[in-house]
Scaffold this active site. Structure first.
Site, PDB file in Angstrom:
ATOM      1  N   HIS A  99       0.848  -1.191   0.000  1.00 38.40           N
ATOM      2  CA  HIS A  99       0.000   0.000   0.000  1.00 38.40           C
ATOM      3  C   HIS A  99       0.883   1.241   0.000  1.00 38.40           C
ATOM      4  O   HIS A  99       2.048   1.183   0.369  1.00 38.40           O
ATOM      5  CB  HIS A  99      -0.977   0.022   1.179  1.00 38.40           C
ATOM      6  CG  HIS A  99      -0.331  -0.061   2.533  1.00 38.40           C
ATOM      7  ND1 HIS A  99       0.210  -1.229   3.034  1.00 38.40           N
ATOM      8  CD2 HIS A  99      -0.152   0.875   3.483  1.00 38.40           C
ATOM      9  CE1 HIS A  99       0.692  -1.001   4.246  1.00 38.40           C
ATOM     10  NE2 HIS A  99       0.496   0.271   4.540  1.00 38.40           N
ATOM     11  N   HIS A 101       0.948   5.231   1.282  1.00 40.89           N
ATOM     12  CA  HIS A 101       0.371   6.284   2.119  1.00 40.89           C
ATOM     13  C   HIS A 101       0.456   7.617   1.375  1.00 40.89           C
ATOM     14  O   HIS A 101       1.515   7.960   0.845  1.00 40.89           O
ATOM     15  CB  HIS A 101       1.152   6.442   3.433  1.00 40.89           C
ATOM     16  CG  HIS A 101       1.043   5.297   4.355  1.00 40.89           C
ATOM     17  ND1 HIS A 101       0.146   5.269   5.381  1.00 40.89           N
ATOM     18  CD2 HIS A 101       1.735   4.127   4.414  1.00 40.89           C
ATOM     19  CE1 HIS A 101       0.286   4.143   6.047  1.00 40.89           C
ATOM     20  NE2 HIS A 101       1.245   3.420   5.475  1.00 40.89           N
TER      21      HIS A 101
END
Length: 138
Positions: A99, A101
């Site tokens: 992922h 941020h």
């Protein structure tokens, strides 16, 4: 992966504050934000980290990061942005599903994505240059 919370969120099995979605990604607001507007880009397929995600999907992820950041800088507005991607526990990764941020930054916000600057020693430089010859095609 069955037990991966980000897989469940990306698949829509767990409700989230989704700000963007396409065939490959879901972008959600982080439940534990560093600042107002902190979002996560989650691929819908499971990859533990940057070394596992296919190059084509990784390219799409960074283009999507640019798109979201560009939009959010106008929408919020904020003073800057951190685009952060952690790999491994030592690097701060707590959910082992790739992922990215997206962290809006505001003057004086106190959010930290910094480190104590060191010095590249001659010993480190020589060792790293020797060990990365293959990367440079030498």
């Amino acid at each position: 992966m069955e037990d991966c919370i980000f897989c469940k969120i990306a698949a829509g099995e767990i409700p989230s504050a989704t700000i963007y979605e396409d065939d490959d990604f879901r972008v959600i607001l982080d439940l534990g934000p560093a600042t107002k507007g902190h979002a996560l880009i989650l691929p819908k397929e499971h990859y533990a980290n940057i070394t596992e995600i296919p190059d084509e999907l990784l390219q799409k992820a960074i283009v999507l990061a640019k798109k979201v950041v560009t939009y959010m800088m106008k929408a919020l507005p904020c003073d800057g942005y951190n685009v952060v991607q952690n790999n491994g526990e030592a690097a701060g990764q707590t959910v082992f599903h790739f992922h990215i941020h997206l962290i809006p930054r505001y003057k004086g916000d106190g959010a930290g994505v910094t480190w104590q600057q060191g010095k590249l020693t001659d010993e480190w430089k020589a060792e790293i240059l020797e060990k990365t010859k293959g990367l440079r095609g030498e």
